[in-house]
Write a protein that holds these residues in place. Sequence first.
Motif, PDB file in Angstrom:
ATOM      1  N   ILE A   1       0.845  -1.192   0.000  1.00 16.03           N
ATOM      2  CA  ILE A   1       0.000   0.000   0.000  1.00 16.03           C
ATOM      3  C   ILE A   1       0.884   1.246   0.000  1.00 16.03           C
ATOM      4  O   ILE A   1       2.083   1.173   0.292  1.00 16.03           O
ATOM      5  CB  ILE A   1      -0.922   0.003   1.236  1.00 16.03           C
ATOM      6  N   PRO A   2       0.338   2.418  -0.330  1.00 16.40           N
ATOM      7  CA  PRO A   2       1.149   3.649  -0.316  1.00 16.40           C
ATOM      8  C   PRO A   2       1.674   3.969   1.078  1.00 16.40           C
ATOM      9  O   PRO A   2       0.959   3.827   2.071  1.00 16.40           O
ATOM     10  CB  PRO A   2       0.162   4.717  -0.803  1.00 16.40           C
ATOM     11  N   VAL A   3       2.925   4.390   1.136  1.00 11.85           N
ATOM     12  CA  VAL A   3       3.566   4.737   2.403  1.00 11.85           C
ATOM     13  C   VAL A   3       4.250   6.095   2.259  1.00 11.85           C
ATOM     14  O   VAL A   3       5.003   6.322   1.309  1.00 11.85           O
ATOM     15  CB  VAL A   3       4.610   3.686   2.817  1.00 11.85           C
TER      16      VAL A   3
ATOM     17  N   VAL B   1       0.071  14.917   4.124  1.00 18.07           N
ATOM     18  CA  VAL B   1      -0.920  13.867   4.308  1.00 18.07           C
ATOM     19  C   VAL B   1      -2.012  13.970   3.258  1.00 18.07           C
ATOM     20  O   VAL B   1      -2.440  12.946   2.685  1.00 18.07           O
ATOM     21  CB  VAL B   1      -1.523  13.945   5.723  1.00 18.07           C
ATOM     22  N   GLN B   2      -2.475  15.170   2.974  1.00 19.21           N
ATOM     23  CA  GLN B   2      -3.534  15.345   1.977  1.00 19.21           C
ATOM     24  C   GLN B   2      -3.078  14.865   0.607  1.00 19.21           C
ATOM     25  O   GLN B   2      -3.861  14.270  -0.153  1.00 19.21           O
ATOM     26  CB  GLN B   2      -3.956  16.812   1.903  1.00 19.21           C
ATOM     27  N   SER B   3      -1.802  15.078   0.295  1.00 23.17           N
ATOM     28  CA  SER B   3      -1.274  14.597  -0.978  1.00 23.17           C
ATOM     29  C   SER B   3      -1.376  13.079  -1.073  1.00 23.17           C
ATOM     30  O   SER B   3      -1.754  12.528  -2.100  1.00 23.17           O
ATOM     31  CB  SER B   3       0.182  15.053  -1.138  1.00 23.17           C
ATOM     32  N   LEU B   4      -1.057  12.396   0.034  1.00 25.46           N
ATOM     33  CA  LEU B   4      -1.179  10.941   0.036  1.00 25.46           C
ATOM     34  C   LEU B   4      -2.641  10.526  -0.100  1.00 25.46           C
ATOM     35  O   LEU B   4      -2.953   9.580  -0.827  1.00 25.46           O
ATOM     36  CB  LEU B   4      -0.594  10.378   1.341  1.00 25.46           C
ATOM     37  N   LEU B   5      -3.540  11.219   0.586  1.00 24.32           N
ATOM     38  CA  LEU B   5      -4.954  10.897   0.506  1.00 24.32           C
ATOM     39  C   LEU B   5      -5.460  11.045  -0.930  1.00 24.32           C
ATOM     40  O   LEU B   5      -6.227  10.236  -1.421  1.00 24.32           O
ATOM     41  CB  LEU B   5      -5.756  11.777   1.445  1.00 24.32           C
TER      42      LEU B   5
ATOM     43  N   GLU C   1      -3.726  10.748  -3.631  1.00 26.25           N
ATOM     44  CA  GLU C   1      -3.155   9.695  -4.466  1.00 26.25           C
ATOM     45  C   GLU C   1      -3.761   8.334  -4.164  1.00 26.25           C
ATOM     46  O   GLU C   1      -3.752   7.438  -5.016  1.00 26.25           O
ATOM     47  CB  GLU C   1      -1.640   9.628  -4.243  1.00 26.25           C
ATOM     48  N   SER C   2      -4.302   8.183  -2.948  1.00 28.75           N
ATOM     49  CA  SER C   2      -4.832   6.874  -2.545  1.00 28.75           C
ATOM     50  C   SER C   2      -6.316   6.704  -2.885  1.00 28.75           C
ATOM     51  O   SER C   2      -6.882   5.669  -2.590  1.00 28.75           O
ATOM     52  CB  SER C   2      -4.642   6.694  -1.023  1.00 28.75           C
TER      53      SER C   2
END
Length: 278
Positions: free
Chosen positions: A218-220, A271-275, A277-278
């Motif tokens: 999963i993305p980390v 964190v928002q960038s990861l969200l 992308e996920s």
Amino acid sequence: MISTTRTLDLADQRITFVEHGSTAAPALLLLHGGAVDRRMWHRQLEAFPNHRVLAVDARGHGGSSDAERPYRLCDDVVALMDELEIEEAVLVGISMGGGTAVDVALEHPGRAKALVVGGTGTSEPEFTDPWVLRTFADWKAAELGGDLEAWVEVFQRFTAGQHRDLAAVDPEVVQLIGTMARDTVSQHLRLGADGLPLPPLPPTPVTSTWERLGRIRIPVLAVIGEHDGDDHREMGRRLAASVAGPSRVVEIPGAAHYPNLEHPVAFNRAVQSLLDES
């Protein structure tokens, strides 16, 4: 929408958490570091309006109960998710909480949608730098001596970081970290017949975590504070380099072990960038 503090009584524990957002939205779980509590996430609770955000007190911290029998922090997280009927969640953790997030991904595949980890690599941190080894030794000495203020003073070295003085940190951050640490002691410390503190029952460790990181697909996102300890920073890089899924490292300038508190705008943006992308 206002944040709501809730306490749930489960089979062998009481879990307290604060919740913000619609229960129908994707879940984002915030996992705090050792000796502090859910209050360290107050600058994140309302930062992700498209998510159901939960900041959880780990066992032996904040409003959650102390351990009476063997337990694992990752199992506690999943027990809460099960009780709330949350199938999967993005897990965000700092220090101890970051290790717990990785443990969930390793021990409970399918429950973590993505990970944000700061101040560690896994729940098996590896320390070699003299600064952190000396700090841990001084911290233990203060604990054994029953000197709460000395204990908090040593703990605050992590707030400042390895290459910075505590005077350089926002006084509000220093005060909050100190308050949470003192509350952890006053609310959860038990004393023996001799008046000396009894060590809390530690969680049963999850083992071979570094060796198994290749199973995480999963993305980390590894978040590193510019002034955090050298060992802490290196473990974050190692985590990102070891997982099989998409990963990246973001360094937060001007922050140490608690980048979410010192520079919440930069932290929340990462964190928002990861969200997204996920």
